[in-house]
Write a protein that holds these residues in place. Structure first.
Motif, PDB file in Angstrom:
ATOM      1  N   HIS A 216       0.805  -1.218   0.000  1.00 19.98           N
ATOM      2  CA  HIS A 216       0.000   0.000   0.000  1.00 19.98           C
ATOM      3  C   HIS A 216       0.839   1.269   0.000  1.00 19.98           C
ATOM      4  N   ASP A 217       2.151   1.111   0.013  1.00 23.34           N
ATOM      5  CA  ASP A 217       3.044   2.255   0.025  1.00 23.34           C
ATOM      6  C   ASP A 217       4.121   2.038  -1.037  1.00 23.34           C
ATOM      7  N   ALA A 218       4.305   3.019  -1.902  1.00 27.89           N
ATOM      8  CA  ALA A 218       5.253   2.883  -3.009  1.00 27.89           C
ATOM      9  C   ALA A 218       6.684   2.695  -2.518  1.00 27.89           C
ATOM     10  N   SER A 219       7.010   3.226  -1.332  1.00 30.37           N
ATOM     11  CA  SER A 219       8.377   3.097  -0.820  1.00 30.37           C
ATOM     12  C   SER A 219       8.707   1.663  -0.409  1.00 30.37           C
ATOM     13  N   GLN A 220       7.702   0.832  -0.165  1.00 32.04           N
ATOM     14  CA  GLN A 220       7.931  -0.563   0.233  1.00 32.04           C
ATOM     15  C   GLN A 220       7.965  -1.504  -0.969  1.00 32.04           C
ATOM     16  N   ALA A 221       7.665  -1.002  -2.141  1.00 32.59           N
ATOM     17  CA  ALA A 221       7.554  -1.849  -3.335  1.00 32.59           C
ATOM     18  C   ALA A 221       8.875  -1.957  -4.076  1.00 32.59           C
ATOM     19  N   SER A 222       9.097  -3.131  -4.685  1.00 28.74           N
ATOM     20  CA  SER A 222      10.265  -3.293  -5.547  1.00 28.74           C
ATOM     21  C   SER A 222       9.993  -2.695  -6.933  1.00 28.74           C
ATOM     22  N   ALA A 223       8.706  -2.565  -7.282  1.00 25.57           N
ATOM     23  CA  ALA A 223       8.321  -1.965  -8.569  1.00 25.57           C
ATOM     24  C   ALA A 223       6.958  -1.304  -8.420  1.00 25.57           C
ATOM     25  N   THR A 224       6.726  -0.290  -9.245  1.00 28.35           N
ATOM     26  CA  THR A 224       5.450   0.417  -9.250  1.00 28.35           C
ATOM     27  C   THR A 224       4.852   0.336 -10.649  1.00 28.35           C
ATOM     28  N   VAL A 225       3.608  -0.130 -10.702  1.00 31.70           N
ATOM     29  CA  VAL A 225       2.871  -0.135 -11.967  1.00 31.70           C
ATOM     30  C   VAL A 225       2.034   1.136 -11.974  1.00 31.70           C
ATOM     31  N   ARG A 226       2.336   2.031 -12.888  1.00 35.77           N
ATOM     32  CA  ARG A 226       1.601   3.299 -12.993  1.00 35.77           C
ATOM     33  C   ARG A 226       0.559   3.175 -14.097  1.00 35.77           C
ATOM     34  N   VAL A 227      -0.692   3.303 -13.711  1.00 29.75           N
ATOM     35  CA  VAL A 227      -1.779   3.284 -14.692  1.00 29.75           C
ATOM     36  C   VAL A 227      -2.010   4.737 -15.092  1.00 29.75           C
ATOM     37  N   LEU A 228      -1.590   5.091 -16.292  1.00 30.40           N
ATOM     38  CA  LEU A 228      -1.624   6.471 -16.752  1.00 30.40           C
ATOM     39  C   LEU A 228      -2.968   6.845 -17.370  1.00 30.40           C
ATOM     40  N   GLU A 229      -3.625   5.864 -17.968  1.00 32.12           N
ATOM     41  CA  GLU A 229      -4.936   6.098 -18.586  1.00 32.12           C
ATOM     42  C   GLU A 229      -5.759   4.835 -18.414  1.00 32.12           C
ATOM     43  N   ASP A 230      -7.013   5.009 -18.090  1.00 20.93           N
ATOM     44  CA  ASP A 230      -7.917   3.874 -17.894  1.00 20.93           C
ATOM     45  C   ASP A 230      -9.332   4.391 -18.152  1.00 20.93           C
ATOM     46  N   GLU A 231      -9.792   4.229 -19.396  1.00 20.64           N
ATOM     47  CA  GLU A 231     -11.112   4.755 -19.715  1.00 20.64           C
ATOM     48  C   GLU A 231     -11.859   3.869 -20.706  1.00 20.64           C
TER      49      GLU A 231
ATOM     50  N   TYR B 130     -12.204   0.246 -24.763  1.00 20.57           N
ATOM     51  CA  TYR B 130     -11.518   0.367 -23.478  1.00 20.57           C
ATOM     52  C   TYR B 130     -10.055   0.640 -23.772  1.00 20.57           C
ATOM     53  N   LYS B 131      -9.543   1.758 -23.260  1.00 21.71           N
ATOM     54  CA  LYS B 131      -8.147   2.146 -23.489  1.00 21.71           C
ATOM     55  C   LYS B 131      -7.418   2.202 -22.160  1.00 21.71           C
ATOM     56  N   VAL B 132      -6.200   1.699 -22.185  1.00 26.94           N
ATOM     57  CA  VAL B 132      -5.352   1.698 -20.992  1.00 26.94           C
ATOM     58  C   VAL B 132      -3.941   2.058 -21.418  1.00 26.94           C
ATOM     59  N   ARG B 133      -3.268   2.837 -20.586  1.00 26.04           N
ATOM     60  CA  ARG B 133      -1.836   3.091 -20.741  1.00 26.04           C
ATOM     61  C   ARG B 133      -1.199   2.850 -19.389  1.00 26.04           C
ATOM     62  N   PHE B 134      -0.099   2.104 -19.366  1.00 27.65           N
ATOM     63  CA  PHE B 134       0.580   1.853 -18.103  1.00 27.65           C
ATOM     64  C   PHE B 134       2.076   1.784 -18.330  1.00 27.65           C
ATOM     65  N   ALA B 135       2.832   1.949 -17.262  1.00 30.64           N
ATOM     66  CA  ALA B 135       4.282   1.844 -17.286  1.00 30.64           C
ATOM     67  C   ALA B 135       4.720   1.223 -15.964  1.00 30.64           C
ATOM     68  N   VAL B 136       5.921   0.665 -15.955  1.00 29.01           N
ATOM     69  CA  VAL B 136       6.446   0.042 -14.740  1.00 29.01           C
ATOM     70  C   VAL B 136       7.802   0.659 -14.440  1.00 29.01           C
ATOM     71  N   VAL B 137       7.962   1.113 -13.209  1.00 31.32           N
ATOM     72  CA  VAL B 137       9.224   1.685 -12.754  1.00 31.32           C
ATOM     73  C   VAL B 137       9.663   1.004 -11.470  1.00 31.32           C
ATOM     74  N   ALA B 138      10.974   0.980 -11.276  1.00 30.35           N
ATOM     75  CA  ALA B 138      11.560   0.476 -10.035  1.00 30.35           C
ATOM     76  C   ALA B 138      12.527   1.543  -9.562  1.00 30.35           C
ATOM     77  N   GLY B 139      12.092   2.350  -8.605  1.00 31.33           N
ATOM     78  CA  GLY B 139      12.903   3.480  -8.161  1.00 31.33           C
ATOM     79  C   GLY B 139      13.021   4.504  -9.271  1.00 31.33           C
ATOM     80  N   ASP B 140      14.264   4.761  -9.712  1.00 38.43           N
ATOM     81  CA  ASP B 140      14.508   5.707 -10.807  1.00 38.43           C
ATOM     82  C   ASP B 140      14.555   5.007 -12.162  1.00 38.43           C
ATOM     83  N   ARG B 141      14.596   3.705 -12.152  1.00 37.88           N
ATOM     84  CA  ARG B 141      14.744   2.919 -13.369  1.00 37.88           C
ATOM     85  C   ARG B 141      13.397   2.592 -13.988  1.00 37.88           C
ATOM     86  N   GLU B 142      13.301   2.754 -15.292  1.00 36.78           N
ATOM     87  CA  GLU B 142      12.081   2.393 -16.011  1.00 36.78           C
ATOM     88  C   GLU B 142      12.221   0.954 -16.500  1.00 36.78           C
ATOM     89  N   LEU B 143      11.409   0.056 -15.935  1.00 32.13           N
ATOM     90  CA  LEU B 143      11.455  -1.351 -16.326  1.00 32.13           C
ATOM     91  C   LEU B 143      10.683  -1.612 -17.612  1.00 32.13           C
TER      92      LEU B 143
END
Length: 161
Positions: free
Chosen positions: A64-79, A100-113
């Motif tokens: 539930h906290d991004a600081s505890q995660a090894s990676a973050t999935v960012r959902v940029l668009e969901d409509e 249905y359109k979705v855009r997402f990206a995955v980051v780990a800290g400063d690195r874009e996975l």
């Protein structure tokens, strides 16, 4: 007779996995996605709920906290959008499309996975004003199905990291 059945069963058991066939189910995720935070504007959309469910079933730990995660999935668009595809001679809708359109990206800290990934799916269905409640229910089911399909595609892309 029983030995023939046993031989055929054994041959199938050996040959089917050899061709790369595997049952659908748990998608193994890379170690980078051991603990995941899903960052979405609306955490209750059909796509986000399905994505979370699939992540958990694949062995990822949702935090539930991004600081505890090894990676973050960012959902940029969901409509989900609805549009009229065709109308009758009386100018009433006959066919409707849901996209249905979705855009997402995955980051780990400063690195874009995984860079930004656009996904889209659409379905059309016939529309009849006399069956309004049934058609509204059909539209809801189609939207949920599209979201589930897109979440499955997203999981396959996450598994390829």
């Amino acid at each position: 007779m029983k030995t023939r059945i046993a031989i055929v069963a054994l041959a199938c058991a050996v040959l089917i996995p050899a061709c790369g066939f595997r049952l659908q189910g748990r998608t193994p995720l890379p170690e980078a996605l051991a603990s995941v935070y899903v960052d979405a504007e609306n955490p209750q959309t059909d796509f986000v709920v399905n994505l979370r469910r699939l992540l958990v079933s694949s062995g990822a730990k949702l935090v539930h906290d991004a600081s505890q995660a090894s990676a973050t999935v960012r959902v940029l668009e969901d409509e989900a959008t609805r549009s009229v595809v065709s109308v009758s001679a009386a100018n009433s809708p006959v066919e409707i499309a849901i996209e249905y359109k979705v855009r997402f990206a995955v980051v780990a800290g400063d690195r874009e996975l995984l860079p930004e990934q656009p996904l889209a799916a659409s379905r059309s269905f016939s529309f009849d004003e006399r069956l309004l409640l049934a058609k509204e229910h059909e539209e809801d089911l189609l939207r949920e199905t599209l979201a589930r399909d897109l979440a499955g595609i997203a999981m396959r892309r996450l598994a390829s990291l």
